[in-house]
Design a protein around this motif. Structure first.
Motif, PDB file in Angstrom:
ATOM      1  N   TYR A   6       0.829  -1.209   0.000  1.00 40.85           N
ATOM      2  CA  TYR A   6       0.000   0.000   0.000  1.00 40.85           C
ATOM      3  C   TYR A   6       0.863   1.259   0.000  1.00 40.85           C
ATOM      4  N   TYR A  11      -7.238  -0.797  -0.852  1.00 39.87           N
ATOM      5  CA  TYR A  11      -6.556   0.491  -0.783  1.00 39.87           C
ATOM      6  C   TYR A  11      -7.556   1.644  -0.760  1.00 39.87           C
ATOM      7  N   PHE A  64      -2.597  -2.283  -7.656  1.00 40.18           N
ATOM      8  CA  PHE A  64      -3.741  -1.719  -6.942  1.00 40.18           C
ATOM      9  C   PHE A  64      -4.606  -2.834  -6.370  1.00 40.18           C
ATOM     10  N   THR A  67     -10.108   7.440  -5.113  1.00 41.63           N
ATOM     11  CA  THR A  67      -8.980   6.960  -4.314  1.00 41.63           C
ATOM     12  C   THR A  67      -7.653   7.476  -4.861  1.00 41.63           C
ATOM     13  N   THR A 123      -7.409   4.460   2.119  1.00 44.62           N
ATOM     14  CA  THR A 123      -7.198   5.871   1.789  1.00 44.62           C
ATOM     15  C   THR A 123      -8.319   6.751   2.330  1.00 44.62           C
ATOM     16  N   TRP A 177       2.384   1.759  -3.300  1.00 49.15           N
ATOM     17  CA  TRP A 177       1.371   2.254  -4.241  1.00 49.15           C
ATOM     18  C   TRP A 177       1.061   3.731  -3.992  1.00 49.15           C
ATOM     19  N   VAL A 178       1.000   4.138  -2.726  1.00 51.11           N
ATOM     20  CA  VAL A 178       0.721   5.535  -2.371  1.00 51.11           C
ATOM     21  C   VAL A 178       1.812   6.451  -2.926  1.00 51.11           C
TER      22      VAL A 178
END
Length: 314
Positions: free
Chosen positions: A108, A130, A126, A222, A134, A111-112
């Motif tokens: 996560y 998530y 993804f 998101t 978020t 990915w952020v």
């Protein structure tokens, strides 16, 4: 076959080392026996054998007693094996849950960071979870920042002014109403606001006859909300160290990003109406704005009423 022999056999067949889950399944299926249980079984069998030898030298009633001992020992061995098997499986499950949680958290954050650099480029890896993480971060830290800023604002503008003296003179007790209860109320309000935002956007897209589903809208928000989530966390940190004015500014920037995300999703959506694109998008935005205004007005009205009732007691 013991555990070591089974692992060697598995490695020879599959050319890799088995993981804990595969070992547990093999143990449950009886493909190999646990070494500790095997040793315990041998001790039991030796005891049974010795009793069997002794029973040959005794009369028939003693043989019956030995048979009962054999049955009892066998039941004990079976129960111990099942209990050991259950403990191993439960331990493996717990370890797997922890490992999965750590892996999701690690993926996560990667990915952020990737999405923060390129919000419009859908980052790889993804996961649908998530979206909830978020939105949950935004709701939690927005509520925390708002609570701390409201508490500081009330202290500076009300409690440090002449209003408390006037309140005492008028028979009204004035206290700072902003506390944990306010945080819980803001938590629900922020969650409802985010839900309202997504719902209003989804309705606006339905006005344009867009095929996007509600979950598609959530996924779009998101990615676009990642910069806003970062700013909300920063605003909360600034509130904690009493830099409230700077926190206000950062929080407003986060709200601006959220507003821009709403406009972006609607304005870039495909128009399937038999209407000029400008008027179709205008109609969608007006529909979205009306829904948000009505629900937000109700939430603000409820929150303000609760705040004033708790702030002033006769």
């Amino acid at each position: 076959m013991n555990k070591t022999d089974w692992i060697e056999y598995f490695e020879a067949i599959h050319s890799r080392t088995p993981n804990e889950e595969e070992i547990a399944k093999a143990l449950a299926a009886g493909e190999f026996s646990d070494e500790e249980l095997a040793e315990a079984a041998e001790v039991v069998e030796e005891t049974i054998s010795e009793k069997g030898v002794e029973s040959e030298e005794t009369v028939t009633p003693v043989k019956n007693s030995d048979e009962e001992s054999v049955a009892s020992a066998t039941e004990t061995k079976t129960a111990a094996f099942k209990e050991k098997e259950k403990e191993v499986i439960e331990k493996l499950k717990d370890n797997q849950v922890i490992a999965d949680g750590v892996q999701v958290a690690s993926n996560y954050f990667a990915w952020v960071l990737d999405t923060l650099k390129r919000p419009m480029s859908k980052a790889s890896g993804f996961n649908s979870i998530y979206s909830y993480l978020t939105l949950g971060i935004i709701v939690l830290f927005a509520s925390l920042s708002s609570t701390l800023n409201l508490h500081a604002f009330y202290e500076k503008t009300v409690l440090n002014s002449n209003f408390p003296e006037f309140g005492d003179y008028a028979g009204i007790s004035s206290t700072n109403p902003v506390g944990f209860g306010t945080f819980i109320a803001l938590l629900f309000a922020a969650a409802l606001f985010i839900l309202t935002l997504v719902f209003a956007t989804w309705v606006a897209l339905k006005v344009l006859k867009s095929p996007l589903t509600f979950s598609n809208v959530v996924d779009k928000y998101t990615s676009l909300f990642i910069p806003a989530a970062f700013l909300v966390v920063v605003a909360s940190i600034l509130s904690l160290i009493r830099l409230n004015m700077l926190s206000y500014i950062v929080f407003i920037l986060a709200l601006s990003i959220i507003s821009i995300a709403l406009y972006y999703i609607i304005l870039t959506a495909k128009n399937n109406l038999k209407l000029d694109d400008f008027y179709a998008k205008l109609l969608a935005l007006m529909t979205c704005g009306a829904i948000i205004f009505v629900i937000t007005f109700i939430l603000v009205l409820i929150f303000t009423t609760i705040t004033f009732k708790s702030a002033f007691t006769m």
